[in-house]
Design an enzyme around this catalytic site. Structure first.
Site, PDB file in Angstrom:
ATOM      1  N   GLU A 198     -21.649  12.963  48.198  1.00 11.38           N
ATOM      2  CA  GLU A 198     -22.486  13.776  49.074  1.00 11.38           C
ATOM      3  C   GLU A 198     -21.579  14.708  49.891  1.00 11.38           C
ATOM      4  O   GLU A 198     -20.995  14.275  50.886  1.00 11.38           O
ATOM      5  CB  GLU A 198     -23.294  12.902  50.026  1.00 11.38           C
ATOM      6  CG  GLU A 198     -24.413  12.137  49.364  1.00 11.38           C
ATOM      7  CD  GLU A 198     -25.241  11.346  50.364  1.00 11.38           C
ATOM      8  OE1 GLU A 198     -26.488  11.446  50.313  1.00 11.38           O
ATOM      9  OE2 GLU A 198     -24.650  10.620  51.194  1.00 11.38           O
ATOM     10  N   GLU A 252     -33.364   2.131  50.045  1.00 12.09           N
ATOM     11  CA  GLU A 252     -32.175   2.757  49.456  1.00 12.09           C
ATOM     12  C   GLU A 252     -30.964   1.874  49.745  1.00 12.09           C
ATOM     13  O   GLU A 252     -30.766   1.427  50.879  1.00 12.09           O
ATOM     14  CB  GLU A 252     -31.958   4.152  50.042  1.00 12.09           C
ATOM     15  CG  GLU A 252     -30.754   4.897  49.467  1.00 12.09           C
ATOM     16  CD  GLU A 252     -30.619   6.317  50.005  1.00 12.09           C
ATOM     17  OE1 GLU A 252     -29.902   7.117  49.391  1.00 12.09           O
ATOM     18  OE2 GLU A 252     -31.243   6.609  51.061  1.00 12.09           O
TER      19      GLU A 252
END
Length: 237
Positions: free
Chosen positions: A218, A134
């Site tokens: 987020e 990621e």
């Protein structure tokens, strides 16, 4: 007739707006997609809705509104826009990944990040909810929230200094480049970040296919939050 046409034209963006309030509410058009993606909602209490405002040429404009409490150290969601990838190229075969984004955050006691999020995998057909690796590019860190892993120090990419964090989310290795302050307008080449981790961190670019290219936020906690993405554009060449 002219005045009627102008009236209808003014209403067009309102008629287009797509409201995504289901946990994984999703909309796709013209090579871009948007997902409400409240994947961690069970770790706290609250609500979130994401709205697709209009398609751009190229790109997309959207915003999300949320309030989350409880589970202070848990991510509640990742509402995002993404670029459709017709081909899942090996990272080593990608020449450039130009992108531009403009955004704004408002709300109370916001604890959240604003970040690009990209997954790669050895299997180009890997499920796109995760990967082998990621890459995150944090354009903002609101409040006392931190990336996975540990800081390895500052690096300069694209003429800007970034704090590079490296760690693991389960078996997935995560590289997070964190800006020193809010970068509300960002224009750059994401491939530069991959080139850095290939040369300095041993990322196997010739064995990893790019499977997602996304940008969003987020949220951890906060109230009456609104995250506006005035424009998001991305390309893989």
């Amino acid at each position: 007739m002219k005045s009627a046409a102008l009236f209808l034209s003014a209403l067009a963006p309102l008629a287009f707006a797509q409201d995504l309030c289901d946990q994984y509410g999703y909309f796709a058009q013209d090579g871009y997609y948007v997902n409400n993606n409240a994947w961690g909602q069970g770790s706290g209490q609250g609500s979130q809705c994401t709205h697709v405002d209009k398609m751009l040429n190229p790109g997309v404009q959207w915003h999300t509104e949320w309030s989350w409490s409880g589970g202070d150290n848990n991510v509640k969601s990742y509402p995002y826009s993404g670029r459709t990838l017709d081909q899942k190229k090996l990272v080593s075969q990608i020449n450039s990944m130009p992108t531009k984004v403009e955004w704004q955050y408002t709300g109370n006691n916001i604890r959240a990040d604003v970040a690009y999020d990209l997954f790669t995998a050895a299997d180009p057909n890997h499920d796109t909810s995760s990967g082998d690796y990621e890459l995150m590019i944090w354009l903002a860190r609101k409040g006392d929230v931190y990336p996975i892993g540990q800081s390895t120090g500052s690096v300069n990419i694209g003429g800007r200094n970034w704090d590079l964090w490296v760690g693991y989310n389960g078996s997935m290795k995560v590289f997070s480049f964190v800006a020193g302050g809010d970068v509300t307008t960002f224009e750059g080449n994401v491939k530069d970040f991959y080139d850095h981790i290939t040369s300095a961190q041993g990322f196997p670019a010739s064995q990893q296919s790019l499977i997602t290219f996304q940008f969003g936020t987020e949220p951890f906690t906060g109230s009456n939050a609104r995250f506006d993405v005035w424009s998001f554009y991305g390309e893989v060449n």
